[in-house]
Scaffold this motif. Sequence first.
Motif, PDB file in Angstrom:
ATOM      1  N   ASP A  79     -65.824   3.168 -77.006  1.00 34.42           N
ATOM      2  CA  ASP A  79     -65.706   3.961 -75.785  1.00 34.42           C
ATOM      3  C   ASP A  79     -66.771   5.046 -75.684  1.00 34.42           C
ATOM      4  N   THR A  80     -67.062   5.681 -76.815  1.00 35.50           N
ATOM      5  CA  THR A  80     -68.007   6.796 -76.825  1.00 35.50           C
ATOM      6  C   THR A  80     -69.032   6.571 -77.927  1.00 35.50           C
ATOM      7  N   LEU A  81     -70.299   6.597 -77.546  1.00 36.35           N
ATOM      8  CA  LEU A  81     -71.399   6.463 -78.501  1.00 36.35           C
ATOM      9  C   LEU A  81     -72.076   7.821 -78.641  1.00 36.35           C
ATOM     10  N   ILE A  82     -72.100   8.356 -79.856  1.00 34.25           N
ATOM     11  CA  ILE A  82     -72.755   9.638 -80.105  1.00 34.25           C
ATOM     12  C   ILE A  82     -74.011   9.380 -80.934  1.00 34.25           C
ATOM     13  N   ASN A  83     -75.164   9.519 -80.291  1.00 30.58           N
ATOM     14  CA  ASN A  83     -76.455   9.331 -80.961  1.00 30.58           C
ATOM     15  C   ASN A  83     -76.848  10.640 -81.639  1.00 30.58           C
ATOM     16  N   ASN A  84     -76.574  10.721 -82.921  1.00 23.51           N
ATOM     17  CA  ASN A  84     -76.759  11.961 -83.666  1.00 23.51           C
ATOM     18  C   ASN A  84     -77.866  11.871 -84.718  1.00 23.51           C
ATOM     19  N   ALA A  85     -78.182  10.675 -85.191  1.00 18.24           N
ATOM     20  CA  ALA A  85     -79.151  10.521 -86.281  1.00 18.24           C
ATOM     21  C   ALA A  85     -80.513  11.087 -85.883  1.00 18.24           C
ATOM     22  N   ILE A 131     -72.127   8.029 -73.244  1.00 13.47           N
ATOM     23  CA  ILE A 131     -73.297   8.127 -74.122  1.00 13.47           C
ATOM     24  C   ILE A 131     -73.578   9.600 -74.349  1.00 13.47           C
ATOM     25  N   VAL A 132     -73.535  10.017 -75.607  1.00 10.82           N
ATOM     26  CA  VAL A 132     -73.777  11.410 -75.963  1.00 10.82           C
ATOM     27  C   VAL A 132     -75.018  11.464 -76.847  1.00 10.82           C
ATOM     28  N   ASN A 133     -76.042  12.148 -76.377  1.00 13.18           N
ATOM     29  CA  ASN A 133     -77.301  12.225 -77.105  1.00 13.18           C
ATOM     30  C   ASN A 133     -77.494  13.631 -77.644  1.00 13.18           C
ATOM     31  N   GLU A 230     -65.707  20.559 -82.650  1.00 15.44           N
ATOM     32  CA  GLU A 230     -64.455  20.662 -81.885  1.00 15.44           C
ATOM     33  C   GLU A 230     -64.748  20.686 -80.383  1.00 15.44           C
ATOM     34  N   ARG A 231     -65.691  21.513 -79.984  1.00 12.47           N
ATOM     35  CA  ARG A 231     -66.041  21.625 -78.566  1.00 12.47           C
ATOM     36  C   ARG A 231     -66.565  20.290 -78.044  1.00 12.47           C
ATOM     37  N   LEU A 232     -67.414  19.671 -78.837  1.00 11.40           N
ATOM     38  CA  LEU A 232     -68.069  18.448 -78.392  1.00 11.40           C
ATOM     39  C   LEU A 232     -67.097  17.284 -78.268  1.00 11.40           C
ATOM     40  N   VAL A 233     -66.246  17.092 -79.264  1.00 12.60           N
ATOM     41  CA  VAL A 233     -65.274  15.996 -79.206  1.00 12.60           C
ATOM     42  C   VAL A 233     -64.313  16.199 -78.044  1.00 12.60           C
ATOM     43  N   ASP A 234     -63.844  17.430 -77.855  1.00 17.49           N
ATOM     44  CA  ASP A 234     -62.958  17.709 -76.718  1.00 17.49           C
ATOM     45  C   ASP A 234     -63.634  17.378 -75.396  1.00 17.49           C
ATOM     46  N   LEU A 235     -64.915  17.700 -75.289  1.00 20.88           N
ATOM     47  CA  LEU A 235     -65.637  17.503 -74.036  1.00 20.88           C
ATOM     48  C   LEU A 235     -65.865  16.033 -73.718  1.00 20.88           C
ATOM     49  N   VAL A 236     -66.326  15.257 -74.698  1.00 26.96           N
ATOM     50  CA  VAL A 236     -66.835  13.919 -74.379  1.00 26.96           C
ATOM     51  C   VAL A 236     -65.890  12.774 -74.696  1.00 26.96           C
TER      52      VAL A 236
END
Length: 282
Positions: A79-85, A131-133, A230-236
């Motif tokens: 459902d949610t892809l977080i591009n963090n690398a 998509i979270v970049n 915490e803020r980021l997971v709640d948001l996206v």
Amino acid sequence: MNAEATVVLITGCSTGLGRELALTALAKGLRVIATARRPETLEALKEKGAKTLQLDVTASPDKLNAFATEAISVFGQVDTLINNAGFLQGGAVEENTPEENLAQFDTNFFGVVNVTSAFLPHFRERRQGTIVNISSQASGLCAPGAGIYCASKAAVEAISDTWARELAGFSIRAISIQLGAFRTSVAESGNLKIAARRIESDVYRGAHDWVVGFNARAGKERGDTRIAAERLVDLVACDPKRALPMRLALGDDAYETMTSFHTKQLEDLEAWKAVTTGTDVV
């Protein structure tokens, strides 16, 4: 584990923000797929309930497509892809070799593009996805000593803005996070790479000092990574229908940096308006 919970896939989970994002998402009851180049670094997350997979974001498109198929099969969906690398290439721009420049963009930019592209057919078919970049306030700082890194993050923000517009008709959301300085491992030796060559010049002393100072501040940054996660997971991830901004500055310092950056841009636009405008065909 709730079989209906949002599935979050996060790249670069071995340390830092990626690891904290995975832990936070698990604590909120979400289903997590944590990835890293070295899967042995993910054992603690596996023990907490995350599914773990090996992923090198610089792999070929064919390998990334195969990875996406494998990842989707874990829970039947993502459902949610977080591009963090990512990593930081230090040094004055002139000091960075073409190979170092390419390596920086291969991970920080093309890795984001290629990993996301591998999941887009899945998102389009389901007509949903986020998509979270993970970008950086560096896109506005443009700091001497980190120019190639700053450029890679500015590119991430541009492509993320485009996705937000291109994919809205599929009900796919895209957002870039202009991250401030948080206590992660980005300033440690493994994630901070120094230019292979060094040009001794008083003019470049500031660039050299920035790299030294950035490394010295490792573990002393202003931001609390747990709060950011915490803020980021709640948001996206907690409300898939929530409207998102295309860009979000995250961190007190990031707010200050981006406010200064945009204020200066607006001031320059007005100051040079007479040169800028009046160019239409008459």
